[in-house]
Design an enzyme around this catalytic site. Structure first.
Site, PDB file in Angstrom:
ATOM      1  N   ILE A  63       0.832  -1.203   0.000  1.00 13.81           N
ATOM      2  CA  ILE A  63       0.000   0.000   0.000  1.00 13.81           C
ATOM      3  C   ILE A  63       0.866   1.252   0.000  1.00 13.81           C
ATOM      4  O   ILE A  63       0.575   2.227  -0.700  1.00 13.81           O
ATOM      5  CB  ILE A  63      -0.959  -0.019   1.204  1.00 13.81           C
ATOM      6  CG1 ILE A  63      -1.991  -1.138   1.025  1.00 13.81           C
ATOM      7  CG2 ILE A  63      -1.659   1.322   1.361  1.00 13.81           C
ATOM      8  CD1 ILE A  63      -2.877  -1.360   2.232  1.00 13.81           C
ATOM      9  N   PRO A  77      15.595  -1.327   3.573  1.00 11.42           N
ATOM     10  CA  PRO A  77      15.412  -0.648   2.283  1.00 11.42           C
ATOM     11  C   PRO A  77      14.730  -1.582   1.286  1.00 11.42           C
ATOM     12  O   PRO A  77      14.877  -2.801   1.350  1.00 11.42           O
ATOM     13  CB  PRO A  77      16.846  -0.329   1.839  1.00 11.42           C
ATOM     14  CG  PRO A  77      17.671  -0.403   3.080  1.00 11.42           C
ATOM     15  CD  PRO A  77      17.025  -1.446   3.948  1.00 11.42           C
ATOM     16  N   ARG A 112      -3.904   1.809  10.619  1.00  9.34           N
ATOM     17  CA  ARG A 112      -4.775   1.388  11.709  1.00  9.34           C
ATOM     18  C   ARG A 112      -4.798   2.484  12.765  1.00  9.34           C
ATOM     19  O   ARG A 112      -3.790   3.162  12.997  1.00  9.34           O
ATOM     20  CB  ARG A 112      -4.274   0.081  12.345  1.00  9.34           C
ATOM     21  CG  ARG A 112      -4.484  -1.147  11.481  1.00  9.34           C
ATOM     22  CD  ARG A 112      -5.954  -1.532  11.403  1.00  9.34           C
ATOM     23  NE  ARG A 112      -6.191  -2.695  10.568  1.00  9.34           N
ATOM     24  CZ  ARG A 112      -6.441  -2.640   9.260  1.00  9.34           C
ATOM     25  NH1 ARG A 112      -6.451  -1.471   8.642  1.00  9.34           N
ATOM     26  NH2 ARG A 112      -6.678  -3.745   8.578  1.00  9.34           N
ATOM     27  N   ASP A 149      -8.240   8.030   8.071  1.00  7.85           N
ATOM     28  CA  ASP A 149      -9.275   7.113   7.588  1.00  7.85           C
ATOM     29  C   ASP A 149      -9.508   6.005   8.597  1.00  7.85           C
ATOM     30  O   ASP A 149     -10.419   5.205   8.433  1.00  7.85           O
ATOM     31  CB  ASP A 149      -8.883   6.513   6.234  1.00  7.85           C
ATOM     32  CG  ASP A 149     -10.025   5.729   5.603  1.00  7.85           C
ATOM     33  OD1 ASP A 149     -11.161   6.250   5.583  1.00  7.85           O
ATOM     34  OD2 ASP A 149      -9.802   4.595   5.144  1.00  7.85           O
ATOM     35  N   HIS A 160     -13.253   5.033   7.441  1.00 12.53           N
ATOM     36  CA  HIS A 160     -12.545   3.818   7.035  1.00 12.53           C
ATOM     37  C   HIS A 160     -12.997   3.368   5.643  1.00 12.53           C
ATOM     38  O   HIS A 160     -13.542   2.272   5.464  1.00 12.53           O
ATOM     39  CB  HIS A 160     -12.748   2.700   8.055  1.00 12.53           C
ATOM     40  CG  HIS A 160     -11.647   1.681   8.031  1.00 12.53           C
ATOM     41  ND1 HIS A 160     -11.248   0.965   9.132  1.00 12.53           N
ATOM     42  CD2 HIS A 160     -10.843   1.251   7.017  1.00 12.53           C
ATOM     43  CE1 HIS A 160     -10.271   0.141   8.829  1.00 12.53           C
ATOM     44  NE2 HIS A 160     -10.001   0.302   7.531  1.00 12.53           N
ATOM     45  N   GLY A 181     -10.935   3.019   2.967  1.00  8.05           N
ATOM     46  CA  GLY A 181      -9.789   2.624   2.158  1.00  8.05           C
ATOM     47  C   GLY A 181     -10.100   1.670   1.025  1.00  8.05           C
ATOM     48  O   GLY A 181      -9.716   1.899  -0.119  1.00  8.05           O
ATOM     49  N   SER A 182     -10.804   0.589   1.314  1.00  7.70           N
ATOM     50  CA  SER A 182     -11.094  -0.408   0.280  1.00  7.70           C
ATOM     51  C   SER A 182     -12.484  -0.247  -0.319  1.00  7.70           C
ATOM     52  O   SER A 182     -12.947  -1.118  -1.063  1.00  7.70           O
ATOM     53  CB  SER A 182     -10.964  -1.819   0.869  1.00  7.70           C
ATOM     54  OG  SER A 182     -11.938  -2.028   1.883  1.00  7.70           O
TER      55      SER A 182
END
Length: 331
Positions: free
Chosen positions: A165, A188, A245, A269, A293, A295-296
Site C-alpha cells: 500500500i 530498504p 490502523r 481514515d 474507514h 480505504g477499500s
C-alpha cells in the site's frame, strides 16, 4: 439451498449477488444481516451454531466463545479484510480452524484514498465546502490567504512503511512532483528506486517531511508509534495522514499536537475506536479530517475481496491449503 447435507456458511453481511450465488453452488448459506448495520453479538452467536465456515466483516469479533458456540465442525473463517485484530488467531490455530484474509486486492484502492485524504487535508476541502454552505464564500476575499493550504508539488513526502500500500501511495503522490520522497521501515526496498525514494530513519523522516503518510502494518513495534514525541519532531506545518490502523496513533497526543498547532493538520481514515463517537474532540478541530474507514470502499475492490473469501472458504471446506491464508508471523 435446502440440502442439509451441504456445509453451512454463515455470512455476517450481504455480499454481491454473484458471490452469494457461487457459495450456494456448494453450500447452504445464511446471511445474518441484509443491511449495513453492525451485527449484535448475541445475534451473531445465535446464527453461527453448527456453521462449517464463517464469512466475516471486521466488526464481528471471533474468540473462544464464538468458536465454542459454532462447534467443532467449524473448519474455516474468511474475513473480508486485511486487518486481523478482531480474530483470536492463536485460538483458531489451536483448534485447527483455518483463517483466510484478503491482502493484495485492495492496495490500489487504499492508495487512492490515501491520496484523496492527503489532498483534502492539504487543501482544506472540508472547511472550504462548509464555507460554501455557511455563506462565507465571497465575504473574505480581502484576505488573499483565505482558505489557502499546502501543495504536494515541491514538498517532501514521507511514507512510513513502503509495503504494497505504501508503494502504491508513493507512486501516485510522485505524479504530483514532490521535491523528494522519503520512506522508512525495517529494511530498504529495491523497488523504491523506481520512484527515486530515499530510505531514512523514522526520526529523519518526521523531521524532514511536509507530508507524513502512515501505511505501515500494526504490530507490537508500531502500536502507538505516533505519539507526543513523534509529533514534536514533525514540522509545525506538517500534515499527518493515516490509512493504516487507528492503534498506530496515540489520539490524545494527536489532539494536543493539532489543537496547539504543533503540527499543521491530520487526515485519518482509521481511528480508535471505530466508529469514532460523533462528540469526539478530534471531530471538533478544523484541522482534522476524518473519513469512515473507506480505504477499500470501491465496488470493484470489495467484490474482489469477497471473491477471495469464497476461494478461502471452498479450500478450507475441502481440506486444502487456503489460497490466501493468514501468515504464520501474524499468529
Amino acid at each position: 439451498m435446502t440440502d442439509v447435507g451441504l456445509p453451512l456458511v454463515v455470512m455476517t453481511h450481504a455480499s454481491p449477488p454473484s458471490v452469494h450465488a457461487r457459495l450456494e453452488q456448494q453450500c447452504r448459506v445464511v446471511t445474518i444481516n441484509k443491511d449495513e448495520n453492525i451485527v449484535p453479538r448475541q445475534k451473531f452467536l445465535e446464527a453461527i451454531k453448527g456453521a462449517h465456515a464463517l464469512f466475516l466483516n471486521p466488526y464481528s469479533r471471533v474468540d473462544a466463545e464464538v468458536l465454542d458456540t459454532a462447534g467443532p465442525q467449524l473448519k474455516v473463517i474468511a474475513t473480508c479484510s486485511v486487518g486481523l485484530e478482531h480474530i483470536d488467531l492463536k485460538e483458531c490455530e489451536r483448534r485447527g480452524v483455518k483463517v483466510g484474509y484478503t491482502p493484495n486486492v485492495l492496495d490500489k484502492a487504499v492508495a487512492e484514498l490515501a491520496v484523496a485524504l492527503t489532498l483534502a487535508t492539504a487543501r482544506r476541502l472540508e472547511e472550504a465546502f462548509q464555507s460554501v454552505r455557511d455563506g462565507v464564500w465571497g465575504t473574505l476575499w480581502e484576505n488573499c490567504l483565505w482558505m489557502c493550504g499546502k501543495q504536494v508539488s515541491g514538498s517532501v513526502v514521507g511514507i512510513v512503511g513502503l509495503g504494497r500500500i505504501g508503494f502504491e501511495t508513493a507512486k501516485r503522490l510522485a505524479a504530483f512532483e514532490p521535491s523528494k520522497i522519503l520512506y522508512c521501515g525495517n529494511t530498504p526496498k529495491a523497488y523504491a528506486d523506481t520512484i527515486r525514494a530515499d530510505f531514512v530513519s523514522f526520526h529523519e523522516l518526521l523531521e524532514t517531511s511536509d507530508f507524513v503518510v502512515a501505511t505501515c502494518s500494526i504490530n507490537d513495534s508500531t502500536r502507538g508509534l505516533f505519539d507526543k514525541e513523534a509529533f514534536k519532531r514533525m514540522k509545525a506545518d506538517a500534515i499527518f495522514i493515516n490509512v493504516s490502523r487507528g492503534a498506530l496513533v496515540n489520539q490524545d497526543d494527536l489532539y494536543e499536537a493539532l489543537s496547539s498547532n504543533q503540527i499543521g493538520a491530520a487526515g485519518l481514515d482509521v481511528t480508535t475506536p471505530e466508529p469514532l463517537p460523533p462528540n469526539h474532540r478530534l471531530l471538533k478541530l478544523r484541522n482534522c479530517v476524518v473519513s469512515p474507514h473507506l480505504g477499500s470502499a470501491t465496488v470493484r475492490t470489495r467484490a474482489a475481496m469477497c471473491d477471495v473469501c469464497v476461494e478461502n472458504i471452498f479450500a478450507g471446506l475441502n481440506g486444502k491449503d487456503l489460497p490466501s491464508p493468514v501468515p504464520s508471523a501474524f499468529k
